[in-house]
Design an enzyme around this catalytic site. Structure first.
Site, PDB file in Angstrom:
ATOM      1  N   HIS A   3       0.879  -1.198   0.000  1.00 51.84           N
ATOM      2  CA  HIS A   3       0.000   0.000   0.000  1.00 51.84           C
ATOM      3  C   HIS A   3       0.903   1.231   0.000  1.00 51.84           C
ATOM      4  CE1 HIS A   3      -3.811   2.158   1.482  1.00 51.84           C
ATOM      5  NE2 HIS A   3      -2.906   3.095   1.221  1.00 51.84           N
ATOM      6  N   HIS A  27       1.697   5.321  -1.632  1.00 50.30           N
ATOM      7  CA  HIS A  27       1.391   6.521  -2.424  1.00 50.30           C
ATOM      8  C   HIS A  27       2.696   7.086  -2.940  1.00 50.30           C
ATOM      9  CE1 HIS A  27      -2.775   6.623  -0.914  1.00 50.30           C
ATOM     10  NE2 HIS A  27      -2.222   6.107   0.181  1.00 50.30           N
ATOM     11  N   LEU A  28       2.831   7.121  -4.259  1.00 51.11           N
ATOM     12  CA  LEU A  28       4.064   7.649  -4.856  1.00 51.11           C
ATOM     13  C   LEU A  28       3.861   9.046  -5.422  1.00 51.11           C
ATOM     14  CD1 LEU A  28       5.515   4.518  -6.681  1.00 51.11           C
ATOM     15  CD2 LEU A  28       6.621   5.790  -4.834  1.00 51.11           C
ATOM     16  N   ARG A  29       2.598   9.476  -5.528  1.00 45.47           N
ATOM     17  CA  ARG A  29       2.274  10.776  -6.136  1.00 45.47           C
ATOM     18  C   ARG A  29       2.796  10.842  -7.571  1.00 45.47           C
ATOM     19  NH1 ARG A  29      -1.070  10.690  -1.936  1.00 45.47           N
ATOM     20  NH2 ARG A  29      -0.297  11.670  -0.058  1.00 45.47           N
ATOM     21  N   ASN A  88      -4.944   7.407  -6.000  1.00 47.27           N
ATOM     22  CA  ASN A  88      -5.656   8.639  -5.605  1.00 47.27           C
ATOM     23  C   ASN A  88      -4.860   9.897  -5.950  1.00 47.27           C
ATOM     24  OD1 ASN A  88      -3.741   8.122  -3.600  1.00 47.27           O
ATOM     25  ND2 ASN A  88      -4.945   9.107  -2.004  1.00 47.27           N
ATOM     26  N   LYS A  91      -9.161  -0.163  -6.249  1.00 44.74           N
ATOM     27  CA  LYS A  91      -9.131   0.462  -4.926  1.00 44.74           C
ATOM     28  C   LYS A  91     -10.431   1.200  -4.691  1.00 44.74           C
ATOM     29  CE  LYS A  91      -7.740   1.979  -0.976  1.00 44.74           C
ATOM     30  NZ  LYS A  91      -6.602   2.719  -0.486  1.00 44.74           N
ATOM     31  N   HIS A 110     -10.380   1.094   1.494  1.00 45.02           N
ATOM     32  CA  HIS A 110     -10.174   2.001   2.637  1.00 45.02           C
ATOM     33  C   HIS A 110     -11.439   1.880   3.483  1.00 45.02           C
ATOM     34  CE1 HIS A 110      -8.501   5.778   4.533  1.00 45.02           C
ATOM     35  NE2 HIS A 110      -9.705   5.656   5.088  1.00 45.02           N
ATOM     36  N   HIS A 117      -4.758  -0.974   5.797  1.00 44.43           N
ATOM     37  CA  HIS A 117      -4.226  -0.271   6.977  1.00 44.43           C
ATOM     38  C   HIS A 117      -5.109  -0.409   8.227  1.00 44.43           C
ATOM     39  CE1 HIS A 117      -6.873   2.618   5.058  1.00 44.43           C
ATOM     40  NE2 HIS A 117      -5.969   3.052   4.227  1.00 44.43           N
ATOM     41  N   ASP A 158       1.436   2.482   3.521  1.00 41.58           N
ATOM     42  CA  ASP A 158       0.621   3.690   3.383  1.00 41.58           C
ATOM     43  C   ASP A 158       1.483   4.950   3.496  1.00 41.58           C
ATOM     44  OD1 ASP A 158      -1.622   5.185   2.833  1.00 41.58           O
ATOM     45  OD2 ASP A 158      -2.462   5.055   4.843  1.00 41.58           O
ATOM     46  N   HIS A 201       3.216  14.413   1.677  1.00 44.80           N
ATOM     47  CA  HIS A 201       2.579  15.707   1.422  1.00 44.80           C
ATOM     48  C   HIS A 201       3.654  16.754   1.665  1.00 44.80           C
ATOM     49  CE1 HIS A 201      -1.726  14.512   1.408  1.00 44.80           C
ATOM     50  NE2 HIS A 201      -1.312  13.544   2.216  1.00 44.80           N
ATOM     51  N   ALA A 216      -4.011  14.757   5.550  1.00 40.94           N
ATOM     52  CA  ALA A 216      -3.805  13.460   6.202  1.00 40.94           C
ATOM     53  C   ALA A 216      -2.853  12.615   5.379  1.00 40.94           C
ATOM     54  CB  ALA A 216      -5.138  12.742   6.351  1.00 40.94           C
TER      55      ALA A 216
HETATM   56  C1  NCD Z   1      -3.471   8.952   2.117  1.00 38.07           C
HETATM   57  C2  NCD Z   1      -2.975  10.008   1.133  1.00 38.07           C
HETATM   58  O1  NCD Z   1      -2.426  11.035   1.589  1.00 38.07           O
HETATM   59  O2  NCD Z   1      -3.094   9.796  -0.060  1.00 38.07           O
HETATM   60  N1  NCD Z   1      -3.629   9.567   3.404  1.00 38.07           N
HETATM   61  C3  NCD Z   1      -3.650   8.931   4.594  1.00 38.07           C
HETATM   62  O3  NCD Z   1      -3.894   9.615   5.598  1.00 38.07           O
HETATM   63  N2  NCD Z   1      -3.397   7.664   4.716  1.00 38.07           N
HETATM   64  C4  NCD Z   1      -4.741   8.336   1.631  1.00 38.07           C
HETATM   65  C5  NCD Z   1      -5.128   7.076   2.363  1.00 38.07           C
HETATM   66  O4  NCD Z   1      -4.549   6.023   2.154  1.00 38.07           O
HETATM   67  O5  NCD Z   1      -6.046   7.123   3.196  1.00 38.07           O
HETATM   68 ZN    ZN Z   2      -3.182   5.055   1.570  1.00 42.90          ZN
END
Ligand code: NCD
Ligand code: ZN
Length: 334
Positions: free
Chosen positions: A13, A15-17, A41, A97, A136, A170, A242, A246, A258
Protein backbone atom coordinates in the site's frame (compact mmCIF):
# COMPACT_ATOMS: atom_id res chain seq x y z
CA UNK A 1 28.52 -6.42 12.32
CA UNK A 2 25.09 -7.86 12.71
CA UNK A 3 23.10 -7.91 9.51
CA UNK A 4 20.01 -9.41 7.95
CA UNK A 5 19.05 -10.01 4.34
CA UNK A 6 15.43 -9.71 3.27
CA UNK A 7 14.46 -11.39 0.04
CA UNK A 8 12.13 -9.44 -2.21
CA UNK A 9 10.38 -7.15 0.31
CA UNK A 10 7.01 -5.79 -0.85
CA UNK A 11 5.04 -2.71 0.14
CA UNK A 12 1.39 -3.53 -0.51
CA UNK A 13 0.00 0.00 0.00
CA UNK A 14 1.98 2.96 -1.25
CA UNK A 15 1.39 6.52 -2.42
CA UNK A 16 4.06 7.65 -4.86
CA UNK A 17 2.27 10.78 -6.14
CA UNK A 18 3.41 12.25 -9.46
CA UNK A 19 5.64 14.90 -11.00
CA UNK A 20 8.35 16.39 -8.77
CA UNK A 21 7.16 14.61 -5.61
CA UNK A 22 7.32 11.24 -7.38
CA UNK A 23 10.88 12.03 -8.43
CA UNK A 24 11.83 12.94 -4.83
CA UNK A 25 10.29 9.94 -3.07
CA UNK A 26 10.73 7.08 -5.58
CA UNK A 27 14.28 6.21 -4.58
CA UNK A 28 13.35 5.48 -0.96
CA UNK A 29 10.94 2.77 -2.03
CA UNK A 30 13.22 1.51 -4.80
CA UNK A 31 16.03 0.97 -2.31
CA UNK A 32 13.85 -1.00 0.11
CA UNK A 33 11.29 -2.93 -1.90
CA UNK A 34 11.16 -5.18 -4.93
CA UNK A 35 7.67 -3.95 -5.71
CA UNK A 36 4.69 -2.07 -4.35
CA UNK A 37 0.96 -1.76 -4.82
CA UNK A 38 0.63 1.83 -6.01
CA UNK A 39 -2.44 3.77 -4.93
CA UNK A 40 -4.49 5.58 -7.60
CA UNK A 41 -5.66 8.64 -5.60
CA UNK A 42 -3.78 11.20 -7.67
CA UNK A 43 -5.30 14.49 -8.64
CA UNK A 44 -6.91 13.67 -11.08
CA UNK A 45 -7.23 10.01 -10.03
CA UNK A 46 -6.27 6.95 -12.06
CA UNK A 47 -9.71 6.02 -13.35
CA UNK A 48 -8.84 3.87 -16.35
CA UNK A 49 -6.26 1.50 -17.77
CA UNK A 50 -4.62 4.00 -20.10
CA UNK A 51 -3.89 6.44 -17.30
CA UNK A 52 -2.63 3.60 -15.07
CA UNK A 53 -0.22 2.44 -17.77
CA UNK A 54 1.05 5.96 -18.40
CA UNK A 55 1.53 6.47 -14.65
CA UNK A 56 3.38 3.14 -14.42
CA UNK A 57 5.78 4.39 -17.07
CA UNK A 58 6.46 7.59 -15.11
CA UNK A 59 7.08 5.51 -11.99
CA UNK A 60 9.55 3.24 -13.76
CA UNK A 61 11.41 6.29 -15.05
CA UNK A 62 11.53 7.76 -11.54
CA UNK A 63 12.92 4.47 -10.16
CA UNK A 64 15.96 4.82 -12.44
CA UNK A 65 18.29 1.82 -12.47
CA UNK A 66 16.60 0.01 -9.58
CA UNK A 67 14.68 -3.13 -10.46
CA UNK A 68 11.17 -2.43 -9.25
CA UNK A 69 7.71 -3.83 -9.90
CA UNK A 70 4.99 -1.16 -9.61
CA UNK A 71 1.68 -3.00 -9.23
CA UNK A 72 -0.96 -0.61 -10.47
CA UNK A 73 -4.49 -0.16 -9.19
CA UNK A 74 -7.60 1.43 -10.66
CA UNK A 75 -9.68 3.87 -8.64
CA UNK A 76 -13.10 2.24 -8.36
CA UNK A 77 -15.93 4.39 -9.68
CA UNK A 78 -19.23 3.57 -11.30
CA UNK A 79 -17.73 4.35 -14.71
CA UNK A 80 -15.75 1.08 -14.79
CA UNK A 81 -17.28 -1.67 -16.91
CA UNK A 82 -16.54 -5.18 -18.18
CA UNK A 83 -14.48 -3.95 -21.13
CA UNK A 84 -12.27 -1.79 -18.98
CA UNK A 85 -11.78 -4.56 -16.42
CA UNK A 86 -10.91 -7.04 -19.18
CA UNK A 87 -8.43 -4.52 -20.55
CA UNK A 88 -6.97 -4.11 -17.04
CA UNK A 89 -6.50 -7.84 -16.70
CA UNK A 90 -4.88 -8.06 -20.17
CA UNK A 91 -2.44 -5.35 -19.16
CA UNK A 92 -1.47 -6.94 -15.86
CA UNK A 93 -3.47 -4.54 -13.68
CA UNK A 94 -5.05 -6.71 -10.99
CA UNK A 95 -6.17 -4.27 -8.31
CA UNK A 96 -9.23 -2.08 -7.75
CA UNK A 97 -9.13 0.46 -4.93
CA UNK A 98 -12.35 1.47 -3.27
CA UNK A 99 -12.51 4.76 -1.39
CA UNK A 100 -15.69 5.71 0.41
CA UNK A 101 -16.36 9.25 -0.79
CA UNK A 102 -14.78 11.83 1.53
CA UNK A 103 -13.02 9.27 3.78
CA UNK A 104 -9.45 10.43 3.18
CA UNK A 105 -7.01 12.37 1.00
CA UNK A 106 -7.99 12.14 -2.67
CA UNK A 107 -11.32 10.40 -2.05
CA UNK A 108 -13.50 13.08 -3.67
CA UNK A 109 -14.25 10.69 -6.54
CA UNK A 110 -14.96 7.82 -4.15
CA UNK A 111 -18.15 5.80 -3.87
CA UNK A 112 -21.00 7.32 -1.81
CA UNK A 113 -23.11 4.20 -1.51
CA UNK A 114 -20.96 1.10 -1.68
CA UNK A 115 -23.61 -1.60 -1.80
CA UNK A 116 -25.43 -0.10 -4.80
CA UNK A 117 -26.36 -2.19 -7.87
CA UNK A 118 -23.76 -0.64 -10.20
CA UNK A 119 -20.85 -1.20 -7.79
CA UNK A 120 -22.07 -4.73 -7.04
CA UNK A 121 -22.16 -5.44 -10.78
CA UNK A 122 -18.56 -4.22 -11.14
CA UNK A 123 -17.49 -6.37 -8.20
CA UNK A 124 -19.21 -9.41 -9.71
CA UNK A 125 -17.06 -8.95 -12.83
CA UNK A 126 -13.97 -8.33 -10.69
CA UNK A 127 -14.61 -11.64 -8.93
CA UNK A 128 -15.02 -13.44 -12.24
CA UNK A 129 -11.74 -11.98 -13.54
CA UNK A 130 -9.82 -12.73 -10.32
CA UNK A 131 -9.06 -9.07 -9.65
CA UNK A 132 -8.26 -8.04 -6.08
CA UNK A 133 -10.32 -5.42 -4.25
CA UNK A 134 -8.50 -3.09 -1.81
CA UNK A 135 -10.71 -1.07 0.48
CA UNK A 136 -10.17 2.00 2.64
CA UNK A 137 -12.56 0.80 5.33
CA UNK A 138 -14.01 3.81 7.13
CA UNK A 139 -17.51 5.20 7.61
CA UNK A 140 -18.15 8.93 7.93
CA UNK A 141 -19.11 8.65 11.61
CA UNK A 142 -17.18 9.60 14.76
CA UNK A 143 -13.49 9.49 13.93
CA UNK A 144 -12.46 6.76 16.39
CA UNK A 145 -15.36 4.51 15.43
CA UNK A 146 -15.13 4.84 11.66
CA UNK A 147 -13.27 1.60 11.02
CA UNK A 148 -15.48 -0.47 13.31
CA UNK A 149 -18.60 1.05 11.76
CA UNK A 150 -17.38 -0.15 8.38
CA UNK A 151 -17.13 -3.83 9.39
CA UNK A 152 -20.63 -4.53 8.16
CA UNK A 153 -19.67 -3.50 4.62
CA UNK A 154 -16.71 -5.91 4.65
CA UNK A 155 -18.93 -8.69 5.94
CA UNK A 156 -21.57 -8.16 3.26
CA UNK A 157 -18.99 -7.95 0.49
CA UNK A 158 -17.08 -11.01 1.75
CA UNK A 159 -20.31 -13.01 1.89
CA UNK A 160 -21.70 -11.77 -1.43
CA UNK A 161 -18.43 -12.38 -3.32
CA UNK A 162 -16.83 -15.42 -1.66
CA UNK A 163 -14.31 -15.85 -4.51
CA UNK A 164 -13.23 -12.19 -4.58
CA UNK A 165 -10.06 -11.44 -2.63
CA UNK A 166 -10.78 -8.39 -0.49
CA UNK A 167 -8.06 -6.47 1.33
CA UNK A 168 -8.92 -4.50 4.47
CA UNK A 169 -6.29 -1.77 4.14
CA UNK A 170 -4.23 -0.27 6.98
CA UNK A 171 -5.93 -1.85 9.99
CA UNK A 172 -6.04 0.61 12.88
CA UNK A 173 -8.59 -0.84 15.31
CA UNK A 174 -8.00 -4.11 17.17
CA UNK A 175 -11.64 -5.11 16.67
CA UNK A 176 -10.93 -5.47 12.94
CA UNK A 177 -8.56 -8.41 13.44
CA UNK A 178 -11.38 -10.87 14.18
CA UNK A 179 -13.33 -9.73 11.11
CA UNK A 180 -10.33 -10.45 8.88
CA UNK A 181 -9.81 -13.81 10.55
CA UNK A 182 -13.42 -14.87 10.17
CA UNK A 183 -13.90 -14.57 6.39
CA UNK A 184 -11.68 -16.78 4.19
CA UNK A 185 -11.57 -14.21 1.36
CA UNK A 186 -10.68 -11.25 3.61
CA UNK A 187 -7.05 -10.23 4.10
CA UNK A 188 -5.42 -7.09 5.46
CA UNK A 189 -2.43 -4.79 5.39
CA UNK A 190 -0.66 -3.24 8.36
CA UNK A 191 1.37 -0.02 8.35
CA UNK A 192 4.44 0.77 10.39
CA UNK A 193 2.69 3.68 12.09
CA UNK A 194 -0.39 1.76 13.20
CA UNK A 195 1.74 -0.97 14.80
CA UNK A 196 4.14 1.42 16.52
CA UNK A 197 2.24 4.59 17.46
CA UNK A 198 -0.99 5.72 19.06
CA UNK A 199 -3.18 8.81 19.20
CA UNK A 200 -0.82 10.11 21.89
CA UNK A 201 1.79 10.60 19.18
CA UNK A 202 -0.63 12.87 17.30
CA UNK A 203 -2.31 14.88 20.05
CA UNK A 204 -0.84 13.69 23.36
CA UNK A 205 1.71 16.51 23.50
CA UNK A 206 2.19 19.32 21.04
CA UNK A 207 0.00 18.71 18.00
CA UNK A 208 2.01 16.62 15.53
CA UNK A 209 0.61 16.98 12.02
CA UNK A 210 3.31 14.63 10.68
CA UNK A 211 1.69 11.72 12.53
CA UNK A 212 -1.77 12.61 11.27
CA UNK A 213 -3.25 10.11 8.84
CA UNK A 214 -6.44 8.29 7.97
CA UNK A 215 -7.40 6.06 9.57
CA UNK A 216 -6.32 8.04 12.63
CA UNK A 217 -3.92 6.32 15.05
CA UNK A 218 -5.89 4.78 17.90
CA UNK A 219 -5.30 3.57 21.45
CA UNK A 220 -2.15 1.90 22.84
CA UNK A 221 -4.22 -1.32 23.12
CA UNK A 222 -5.03 -1.17 19.40
CA UNK A 223 -1.39 -0.51 18.56
CA UNK A 224 -0.19 -3.41 20.72
CA UNK A 225 -2.72 -5.88 19.31
CA UNK A 226 -1.86 -4.93 15.72
CA UNK A 227 1.86 -5.13 16.52
CA UNK A 228 1.37 -8.69 17.84
CA UNK A 229 -0.28 -9.65 14.55
CA UNK A 230 2.70 -8.23 12.63
CA UNK A 231 5.32 -9.76 14.95
CA UNK A 232 3.75 -13.17 14.50
CA UNK A 233 3.60 -12.65 10.73
CA UNK A 234 -0.06 -13.69 10.82
CA UNK A 235 -0.74 -15.43 7.52
CA UNK A 236 -3.62 -13.13 6.48
CA UNK A 237 -1.68 -9.89 6.92
CA UNK A 238 0.95 -8.27 4.71
CA UNK A 239 2.98 -5.16 5.14
CA UNK A 240 1.58 -2.06 3.40
CA UNK A 241 3.24 1.15 4.52
CA UNK A 242 0.62 3.69 3.38
CA UNK A 243 3.59 6.04 3.05
CA UNK A 244 1.76 9.17 1.86
CA UNK A 245 3.97 12.19 1.19
CA UNK A 246 2.58 15.71 1.42
CA UNK A 247 4.62 18.90 1.16
CA UNK A 248 5.44 20.34 4.58
CA UNK A 249 3.16 23.34 3.94
CA UNK A 250 0.04 21.27 3.35
CA UNK A 251 0.67 19.27 6.55
CA UNK A 252 1.35 22.28 8.76
CA UNK A 253 -0.98 24.94 7.41
CA UNK A 254 -4.72 25.11 7.90
CA UNK A 255 -5.30 22.37 5.31
CA UNK A 256 -3.86 19.76 7.67
CA UNK A 257 -3.51 17.07 5.00
CA UNK A 258 -3.80 13.46 6.20
CA UNK A 259 -0.92 11.14 5.33
CA UNK A 260 2.40 10.05 6.88
CA UNK A 261 5.60 9.90 4.82
CA UNK A 262 7.39 6.83 6.13
CA UNK A 263 9.15 5.42 3.03
CA UNK A 264 12.72 6.38 4.06
CA UNK A 265 12.61 4.59 7.42
CA UNK A 266 10.35 1.59 6.96
CA UNK A 267 12.61 -1.46 6.94
CA UNK A 268 15.18 -0.25 9.51
CA UNK A 269 12.36 0.69 11.91
CA UNK A 270 10.64 -2.66 11.40
CA UNK A 271 13.96 -4.39 12.10
CA UNK A 272 14.22 -2.47 15.38
CA UNK A 273 10.71 -3.48 16.41
CA UNK A 274 11.10 -7.15 15.45
CA UNK A 275 14.49 -7.30 17.19
CA UNK A 276 13.15 -5.69 20.37
CA UNK A 277 10.48 -8.41 20.55
CA UNK A 278 12.83 -11.22 19.59
CA UNK A 279 10.87 -11.93 16.40
CA UNK A 280 13.49 -11.20 13.76
CA UNK A 281 12.86 -14.64 12.25
CA UNK A 282 9.34 -13.50 11.29
CA UNK A 283 10.29 -10.26 9.56
CA UNK A 284 10.72 -11.74 6.08
CA UNK A 285 7.33 -13.43 6.28
CA UNK A 286 5.70 -10.15 7.27
CA UNK A 287 7.35 -7.96 4.62
CA UNK A 288 7.60 -10.43 1.77
CA UNK A 289 6.38 -14.02 1.91
CA UNK A 290 2.85 -13.30 3.14
CA UNK A 291 2.26 -10.83 0.31
CA UNK A 292 3.69 -13.21 -2.27
CA UNK A 293 1.26 -15.90 -1.15
CA UNK A 294 -1.83 -13.74 -0.58
CA UNK A 295 -1.59 -11.73 -3.80
CA UNK A 296 0.10 -14.42 -5.93
CA UNK A 297 3.19 -12.30 -6.63
CA UNK A 298 6.29 -13.92 -8.12
CA UNK A 299 9.28 -12.98 -5.99
CA UNK A 300 12.09 -11.15 -7.71
CA UNK A 301 15.70 -11.90 -6.83
CA UNK A 302 16.14 -8.51 -5.16
CA UNK A 303 17.75 -8.72 -1.73
CA UNK A 304 17.79 -5.90 0.77
CA UNK A 305 20.54 -5.93 3.37
CA UNK A 306 20.01 -4.22 6.71
CA UNK A 307 22.88 -3.69 9.12
CA UNK A 308 22.99 -2.82 12.80
CA UNK A 309 24.43 0.64 12.39
CA UNK A 310 22.91 4.00 13.41
CA UNK A 311 20.91 5.89 10.81
CA UNK A 312 19.92 9.53 11.21
CA UNK A 313 16.47 10.48 9.90
CA UNK A 314 16.60 13.77 7.95
CA UNK A 315 14.50 16.73 9.11
CA UNK A 316 13.06 17.04 5.64
CA UNK A 317 13.43 15.56 2.18
CA UNK A 318 12.72 17.87 -0.77
CA UNK A 319 10.14 19.76 1.27
CA UNK A 320 8.53 16.65 2.80
CA UNK A 321 8.90 15.83 6.49
CA UNK A 322 9.41 12.08 7.08
CA UNK A 323 8.02 10.19 10.05
CA UNK A 324 10.25 10.65 13.12
CA UNK A 325 12.18 13.45 11.37
CA UNK A 326 15.39 14.35 13.18
CA UNK A 327 15.40 11.08 15.11
CA UNK A 328 17.74 8.13 14.74
CA UNK A 329 17.48 4.39 14.20
CA UNK A 330 19.74 1.55 15.33
CA UNK A 331 19.40 -0.29 12.00
CA UNK A 332 20.16 1.05 8.56
CA UNK A 333 20.72 -0.08 4.97
CA UNK A 334 23.80 -2.18 4.19
C1 NCD B 1 -3.47 8.95 2.12
C2 NCD B 1 -2.98 10.01 1.13
O1 NCD B 1 -2.43 11.04 1.59
O2 NCD B 1 -3.09 9.80 -0.06
N1 NCD B 1 -3.63 9.57 3.40
C3 NCD B 1 -3.65 8.93 4.59
O3 NCD B 1 -3.89 9.61 5.60
N2 NCD B 1 -3.40 7.66 4.72
C4 NCD B 1 -4.74 8.34 1.63
C5 NCD B 1 -5.13 7.08 2.36
O4 NCD B 1 -4.55 6.02 2.15
O5 NCD B 1 -6.05 7.12 3.20
ZN1 ZN C 1 -3.18 5.06 1.57
Amino acid sequence: MEQITLKSPLDMHLHLRDGEVLKSVAKYTAKSFSGALVMPNLNPPILNVDSALAYKQRILEAMGEEKFNPMMSLYLTESLDRNELLKAKDNGICFLKLYPKGATTGSENGVSEILNPKILEILEIAQELDLILSIHGESNGFVLEREAEFHQVFIELAETFPRLKIIFEHLSDRRSIAVVEKYPNLYATLTLHHISMSLDDVIGGALNPHAFCKPILKTPKDRDALREVALNAHSKFSFGSDSAPHLQGSKENAKGAAGIFSAPILLPTLAMIFEAHDKMDNLERFVSLNAQRIYGIHASDKQVILVKKPMAIPHEIHGIVPLNAGGSLTWSFG
